[in-house]
Design a protein around this motif. Structure first.
Motif, PDB file in Angstrom:
ATOM      1  N   LEU A  47     -24.823   2.695  49.654  1.00 30.37           N
ATOM      2  CA  LEU A  47     -23.869   1.779  49.044  1.00 30.37           C
ATOM      3  C   LEU A  47     -23.072   0.961  50.056  1.00 30.37           C
ATOM      4  CD1 LEU A  47     -22.500   4.032  46.169  1.00 30.37           C
ATOM      5  CD2 LEU A  47     -24.225   2.253  46.044  1.00 30.37           C
ATOM      6  N   PRO A  53     -19.134   0.388  42.593  1.00 31.07           N
ATOM      7  CA  PRO A  53     -19.668   0.526  41.236  1.00 31.07           C
ATOM      8  C   PRO A  53     -18.712  -0.030  40.186  1.00 31.07           C
ATOM      9  CG  PRO A  53     -20.061   2.520  42.469  1.00 31.07           C
ATOM     10  CD  PRO A  53     -19.169   1.657  43.322  1.00 31.07           C
ATOM     11  N   GLN A  54     -19.265  -0.678  39.212  1.00 23.32           N
ATOM     12  CA  GLN A  54     -18.487  -1.321  38.150  1.00 23.32           C
ATOM     13  C   GLN A  54     -18.262  -0.360  36.988  1.00 23.32           C
ATOM     14  OE1 GLN A  54     -17.255  -4.701  38.509  1.00 23.32           O
ATOM     15  NE2 GLN A  54     -17.736  -3.917  40.540  1.00 23.32           N
ATOM     16  N   THR A  55     -17.769   0.810  37.308  1.00 23.89           N
ATOM     17  CA  THR A  55     -17.547   1.850  36.310  1.00 23.89           C
ATOM     18  C   THR A  55     -16.067   1.976  36.012  1.00 23.89           C
ATOM     19  OG1 THR A  55     -19.418   3.057  37.232  1.00 23.89           O
ATOM     20  CG2 THR A  55     -17.966   4.280  35.791  1.00 23.89           C
ATOM     21  N   ASP A 142     -13.130  11.306  35.912  1.00 29.80           N
ATOM     22  CA  ASP A 142     -14.593  11.395  35.811  1.00 29.80           C
ATOM     23  C   ASP A 142     -14.931  12.786  35.282  1.00 29.80           C
ATOM     24  OD1 ASP A 142     -17.304  10.990  36.045  1.00 29.80           O
ATOM     25  OD2 ASP A 142     -17.345  11.149  38.222  1.00 29.80           O
ATOM     26  N   ARG A 146     -20.535  11.442  35.941  1.00 29.49           N
ATOM     27  CA  ARG A 146     -21.458  10.305  35.979  1.00 29.49           C
ATOM     28  C   ARG A 146     -20.992   9.212  36.943  1.00 29.49           C
ATOM     29  NH1 ARG A 146     -25.533   8.473  31.900  1.00 29.49           N
ATOM     30  NH2 ARG A 146     -25.539  10.705  31.895  1.00 29.49           N
ATOM     31  N   ALA A 147     -19.705   8.901  36.938  1.00 32.03           N
ATOM     32  CA  ALA A 147     -19.191   7.856  37.831  1.00 32.03           C
ATOM     33  C   ALA A 147     -19.362   8.267  39.288  1.00 32.03           C
ATOM     34  CB  ALA A 147     -17.726   7.567  37.531  1.00 32.03           C
ATOM     35  N   GLU A 150     -22.721   7.470  40.436  1.00 30.45           N
ATOM     36  CA  GLU A 150     -22.858   6.038  40.726  1.00 30.45           C
ATOM     37  C   GLU A 150     -22.245   5.675  42.075  1.00 30.45           C
ATOM     38  OE1 GLU A 150     -21.665   3.528  37.478  1.00 30.45           O
ATOM     39  OE2 GLU A 150     -22.695   4.809  36.031  1.00 30.45           O
ATOM     40  N   TRP A 151     -21.230   6.403  42.482  1.00 34.43           N
ATOM     41  CA  TRP A 151     -20.612   6.193  43.793  1.00 34.43           C
ATOM     42  C   TRP A 151     -21.423   6.872  44.903  1.00 34.43           C
ATOM     43  CZ3 TRP A 151     -16.372   3.482  45.610  1.00 34.43           C
ATOM     44  CH2 TRP A 151     -15.613   2.817  44.655  1.00 34.43           C
TER      45      TRP A 151
END
Length: 194
Positions: A47, A53-55, A142, A146-147, A150-151
């Motif tokens: 990353l 991430p757009q979370t 979180d 899940r977030a 994504e990170w």
């Protein structure tokens, strides 16, 4: 008449017998070198150089700062300001150790401290922040992890530096410690502030 039995193998056959042992020793040495030959906090992240991430994450209910609810994580928060994102949990022992350093970092008005509370009970998370002080201007919950996936989080704690453009510029795996606070994390923050 019988010929005498000898234990000695011809020289070329001795090497053939020893070859698997030499190969095993080389592989074991290579394995140990890779296992103990590096800093585990320097695990590369795919990353780095990419947008955060757009979370969106909900706020930690009941967490107040100056009488107002601390907001949850909105990806728009990363635009225009250098951010330090810390993934933490009250049940994480190293998170307790790094909390005073993050509180100190929270005094730097040039940046914002964002918390991602990972798979934690809300009461425990609020109690944790009450005990050490809340360095976070934003805390996203979180609950299912899940977030954090994504990170690219391997495990808590982990800390990211996000530049003004909303791009991840640095990732620290493991706790912020007195050994890496000035020497590593602050250096990366200063780079992002320039």
């Amino acid at each position: 008449m019988r010929e005498p039995v000898t234990d000695a193998l011809p020289r070329s056959r001795r090497w053939l017998v020893a070859l698997p042992l030499i190969g095993f020793a080389a592989l074991a040495g290579l394995f140990l070198l890779r296992l103990y030959g590096g800093d585990p906090s320097k695990i590369p992240s795919a990353l780095i150089g990419r947008p955060a991430p757009q979370t969106a994450l909900p706020p930690l209910e009941g967490l107040k700062r100056e009488g107002a609810q601390v907001p949850g994580l909105d990806p728009a928060v990363f635009k225009g300001k250098v951010s330090v994102v810390n993934v933490w949990a009250s049940w994480c022992v190293p998170c307790h150790d790094e909390a005073p350093l993050l509180t100190e970092l929270g005094n730097d008005k040039r940046l914002q401290i964002v918390g991602i509370n990972y798979k934690d009970a809300p009461d425990n998370a609020r109690r944790f922040l009450g005990r050490y002080g809340n360095p976070f201007g934003v805390v996203g919950v979180d609950g299912n992890g899940r977030a954090s996936i994504e990170w690219g989080v391997y495990g808590v704690p982990e800390t990211f530096v996000v530049g003004r453009e909303g791009t991840i510029v640095y990732k620290m795996v493991g706790p912020v410690t007195s050994a890496n606070f000035d020497r590593v994390l602050k250096v990366e923050i200063e780079k992002a502030l320039k």
